[in-house]
Scaffold this active site. Structure first.
Site, mmCIF file in Angstrom:
data_model
loop_
_atom_site.group_PDB
_atom_site.id
_atom_site.type_symbol
_atom_site.label_atom_id
_atom_site.label_comp_id
_atom_site.label_asym_id
_atom_site.label_seq_id
_atom_site.Cartn_x
_atom_site.Cartn_y
_atom_site.Cartn_z
ATOM 1 N N HIS A 198 0.890 -1.216 -0.163
ATOM 2 C CA HIS A 198 0.175 0.121 0.039
ATOM 3 C C HIS A 198 0.976 1.164 -0.013
ATOM 4 C CE1 HIS A 198 0.307 2.078 3.993
ATOM 5 N NE2 HIS A 198 0.968 0.934 4.268
ATOM 6 N N CYS A 199 0.159 2.330 -0.486
ATOM 7 C CA CYS A 199 0.795 3.716 -0.139
ATOM 8 C C CYS A 199 -0.404 4.749 0.464
ATOM 9 C CB CYS A 199 1.486 4.218 -1.678
ATOM 10 S SG CYS A 199 0.304 4.354 -3.155
ATOM 11 N N ASN A 200 -0.419 5.706 0.022
ATOM 12 C CA ASN A 200 -1.638 6.617 0.399
ATOM 13 C C ASN A 200 -2.889 6.226 -0.076
ATOM 14 O OD1 ASN A 200 -2.912 8.656 1.914
ATOM 15 N ND2 ASN A 200 -2.294 10.139 0.273
#
Length: 191
Positions: free
Chosen positions: A134-136
């Site tokens: 995941h990222c933002n």
């Protein structure tokens, strides 16, 4: 009539315009002629998404992708996620995790990011344990690593890997710099 005077004559016919520019920090400015004026508003300079995006998507065996909302404890438990790879956003989770600094900018080099992240992902997949990348927002950085994983370990070319990830999570869109670097990769090799 000289070329310069023809240009000046045409310039006088142009309609005056105003351009709103949003900087990387979210500050907005109006450019008109040669003047730049700051816009004092409460806007962020980007669309604020307030609805949760907390459903991770299975891309390949044991490999999930999503936004930071997917790192909520109840999501991790319900999807039996045992490993979390966080790109650019350091979130504390109750499972094995790895944080990798990664800016979502076209000029960001992905080589070191991939050298650090792909073995972490592969170790979880080889152990048949679910991993979340995941990222933002789960759009650019997340997709870049997922695509690189498929290119490296599944020996897919860029287009095949991109289409697979896009079909599973339509919101993905690696930035132009990430795309260019991924396209230059040879399937089975890291840059």
């Amino acid at each position: 009539m000289s070329f310069l005077s023809q240009l000046q004559k045409q310039k006088n016919k142009l309609k005056e315009t105003e351009t709103v520019v949003t900087k990387v920090d979210g500050k907005r400015y109006i450019e008109k002629d040669t003047t730049v004026t700051a816009i004092s508003s409460n806007s962020y300079g980007f669309v604020v998404d307030t609805k949760p995006d907390n459903v991770p998507v299975l891309i390949s065996h044991y490999l999930y992708i999503g936004s930071q909302d997917c790192t909520a404890q109840e999501v991790i438990q319900s999807y039996n996620i045992l490993h979390v790879l966080s790109l650019g956003i350091n979130i504390q989770v109750s499972v094995n995790s790895k944080f990798i600094k990664c800016l979502d900018l076209p000029e960001t080099s992905i080589k070191d990011i991939l050298l650090d992240s792909l073995p972490f992902i592969r170790k979880a997949v080889d152990a048949k344990e679910n991993i979340l990348i995941h990222c933002n927002a789960g759009v650019s950085r997340t997709s870049m690593v997922a695509i690189a994983y498929l290119m490296h370990y599944e020996k897919m070319n860029y287009q095949e890997a991109y289409e697979l990830v896009k079909a599973k999570r339509p919101a993905i869109q690696p930035n132009d710099g990430f795309k260019k670097q991924l396209k230059s990769m040879t399937p089975g090799e890291i840059i």
